[in-house]
Design a protein around this motif. Sequence first.
Motif, PDB file in Angstrom:
ATOM      1  N   ILE A  41       0.843  -1.209   0.000  1.00 45.27           N
ATOM      2  CA  ILE A  41       0.000   0.000   0.000  1.00 45.27           C
ATOM      3  C   ILE A  41       0.873   1.252   0.000  1.00 45.27           C
ATOM      4  N   LEU A  42       1.877   1.287   0.889  1.00 39.20           N
ATOM      5  CA  LEU A  42       2.763   2.457   0.969  1.00 39.20           C
ATOM      6  C   LEU A  42       3.544   2.649  -0.325  1.00 39.20           C
ATOM      7  N   LYS A  43       4.017   1.564  -0.883  1.00 42.77           N
ATOM      8  CA  LYS A  43       4.776   1.626  -2.129  1.00 42.77           C
ATOM      9  C   LYS A  43       3.897   2.151  -3.267  1.00 42.77           C
ATOM     10  N   THR A  44       2.650   1.737  -3.316  1.00 43.78           N
ATOM     11  CA  THR A  44       1.725   2.197  -4.351  1.00 43.78           C
ATOM     12  C   THR A  44       1.481   3.695  -4.220  1.00 43.78           C
ATOM     13  N   ARG A  45       1.301   4.184  -2.993  1.00 43.05           N
ATOM     14  CA  ARG A  45       1.110   5.626  -2.774  1.00 43.05           C
ATOM     15  C   ARG A  45       2.349   6.407  -3.201  1.00 43.05           C
ATOM     16  N   TYR A  46       3.505   5.906  -2.803  1.00 38.45           N
ATOM     17  CA  TYR A  46       4.770   6.556  -3.139  1.00 38.45           C
ATOM     18  C   TYR A  46       4.898   6.728  -4.648  1.00 38.45           C
ATOM     19  N   TRP A  47       4.680   5.650  -5.411  1.00 39.43           N
ATOM     20  CA  TRP A  47       4.831   5.713  -6.858  1.00 39.43           C
ATOM     21  C   TRP A  47       3.736   6.539  -7.509  1.00 39.43           C
ATOM     22  N   ALA A  48       2.555   6.575  -6.914  1.00 40.89           N
ATOM     23  CA  ALA A  48       1.479   7.426  -7.457  1.00 40.89           C
ATOM     24  C   ALA A  48       1.877   8.894  -7.349  1.00 40.89           C
ATOM     25  N   ILE A  49       2.444   9.278  -6.212  1.00 37.58           N
ATOM     26  CA  ILE A  49       2.904  10.661  -6.016  1.00 37.58           C
ATOM     27  C   ILE A  49       4.030  10.974  -7.008  1.00 37.58           C
ATOM     28  N   LYS A  50       4.996  10.073  -7.107  1.00 39.96           N
ATOM     29  CA  LYS A  50       6.108  10.277  -8.045  1.00 39.96           C
ATOM     30  C   LYS A  50       5.583  10.472  -9.461  1.00 39.96           C
ATOM     31  N   ASP A  51       4.619   9.660  -9.856  1.00 41.94           N
ATOM     32  CA  ASP A  51       4.068   9.741 -11.203  1.00 41.94           C
ATOM     33  C   ASP A  51       3.351  11.070 -11.435  1.00 41.94           C
ATOM     34  N   VAL A  52       2.515  11.474 -10.506  1.00 41.34           N
ATOM     35  CA  VAL A  52       1.774  12.728 -10.651  1.00 41.34           C
ATOM     36  C   VAL A  52       2.733  13.904 -10.778  1.00 41.34           C
ATOM     37  N   LEU A  53       3.785  13.897  -9.998  1.00 41.78           N
ATOM     38  CA  LEU A  53       4.702  15.037  -9.973  1.00 41.78           C
ATOM     39  C   LEU A  53       5.625  15.121 -11.186  1.00 41.78           C
ATOM     40  N   THR A  54       5.521  14.165 -12.104  1.00 46.92           N
ATOM     41  CA  THR A  54       6.288  14.285 -13.354  1.00 46.92           C
ATOM     42  C   THR A  54       5.633  15.277 -14.307  1.00 46.92           C
ATOM     43  N   ASN A  55       4.389  15.655 -14.030  1.00 50.11           N
ATOM     44  CA  ASN A  55       3.684  16.611 -14.889  1.00 50.11           C
ATOM     45  C   ASN A  55       4.294  18.000 -14.713  1.00 50.11           C
ATOM     46  N   ASN A  56       4.675  18.606 -15.807  1.00 50.85           N
ATOM     47  CA  ASN A  56       5.340  19.911 -15.779  1.00 50.85           C
ATOM     48  C   ASN A  56       4.434  21.062 -15.345  1.00 50.85           C
ATOM     49  N   LYS A  57       3.124  20.854 -15.287  1.00 49.49           N
ATOM     50  CA  LYS A  57       2.220  21.951 -14.945  1.00 49.49           C
ATOM     51  C   LYS A  57       2.448  22.486 -13.537  1.00 49.49           C
ATOM     52  N   TYR A  58       3.092  21.720 -12.683  1.00 56.72           N
ATOM     53  CA  TYR A  58       3.337  22.153 -11.308  1.00 56.72           C
ATOM     54  C   TYR A  58       4.588  23.009 -11.168  1.00 56.72           C
ATOM     55  N   ARG A  59       5.498  22.923 -12.130  1.00 56.12           N
ATOM     56  CA  ARG A  59       6.810  23.576 -12.024  1.00 56.12           C
ATOM     57  C   ARG A  59       6.755  25.081 -11.824  1.00 56.12           C
ATOM     58  N   ASP A  60       5.733  25.724 -12.335  1.00 58.78           N
ATOM     59  CA  ASP A  60       5.629  27.174 -12.179  1.00 58.78           C
ATOM     60  C   ASP A  60       5.295  27.578 -10.747  1.00 58.78           C
ATOM     61  N   TYR A  61       4.853  26.635  -9.944  1.00 58.92           N
ATOM     62  CA  TYR A  61       4.402  26.969  -8.596  1.00 58.92           C
ATOM     63  C   TYR A  61       5.181  26.274  -7.481  1.00 58.92           C
ATOM     64  N   PHE A  62       5.597  25.048  -7.702  1.00 54.76           N
ATOM     65  CA  PHE A  62       6.330  24.348  -6.646  1.00 54.76           C
ATOM     66  C   PHE A  62       7.217  23.241  -7.208  1.00 54.76           C
ATOM     67  N   THR A  63       8.200  22.882  -6.380  1.00 56.24           N
ATOM     68  CA  THR A  63       9.154  21.838  -6.728  1.00 56.24           C
ATOM     69  C   THR A  63       9.147  20.787  -5.634  1.00 56.24           C
ATOM     70  N   PRO A  64       8.995  19.515  -5.988  1.00 57.21           N
ATOM     71  CA  PRO A  64       9.071  18.484  -4.947  1.00 57.21           C
ATOM     72  C   PRO A  64      10.506  18.343  -4.450  1.00 57.21           C
ATOM     73  N   LEU A  65      10.651  18.221  -3.153  1.00 58.22           N
ATOM     74  CA  LEU A  65      11.962  17.967  -2.565  1.00 58.22           C
ATOM     75  C   LEU A  65      12.175  16.455  -2.516  1.00 58.22           C
ATOM     76  N   PRO A  66      13.427  16.007  -2.522  1.00 59.63           N
ATOM     77  CA  PRO A  66      13.673  14.559  -2.497  1.00 59.63           C
ATOM     78  C   PRO A  66      12.998  13.906  -1.283  1.00 59.63           C
ATOM     79  N   TYR A  67      12.435  12.734  -1.513  1.00 62.01           N
ATOM     80  CA  TYR A  67      11.796  11.976  -0.433  1.00 62.01           C
ATOM     81  C   TYR A  67      11.874  10.496  -0.776  1.00 62.01           C
TER      82      TYR A  67
END
Length: 134
Positions: A41-67
């Motif tokens: 379950i945790l691994k699935t959530r982790y990869w879902a977040i990683k996948d969503v954050l590959t979308n460039n539309k967020y770059r103008d507003y925020f940057t994910p920090l390593p986790y």
Amino acid sequence: MKTAGAVRGNISNSSNLSQSLLLHAFESPEYGAQKHAKFTILKTRYWAIKDVLTNNKYRDYFTPLPYNSGYFMCIKLRGGLDGEAIRDILIKKYSIGIINLNNILRVAFSAMAASDAQELFDGILAACQDFESK
């Protein structure tokens, strides 16, 4: 000496019950399967977040920090955005609760479904855009 004995007798042993319960749980025949299921379950959530954050539309507003966990992660807001104001917009308008730490938003995703990852970050994006439009 009496005080030291009282402290050792009461405080030092206070975790005995929790330790006994954990030991009992670890010895359970179902423990391995339960641990693997929660890990998945945790691994699935982790990869879902990683996948969503590959979308460039967020770059103008925020940057994910390593986790590297399945519990929480942080995003750094770009300059000019007010983390506390965005936190307030998120809770009041989008029902998303996060923690603001000097314009770094701590996002706990430990209790959300992996399928909600897109909605979570789209909500953060929308709150950033709402802040800018004020």
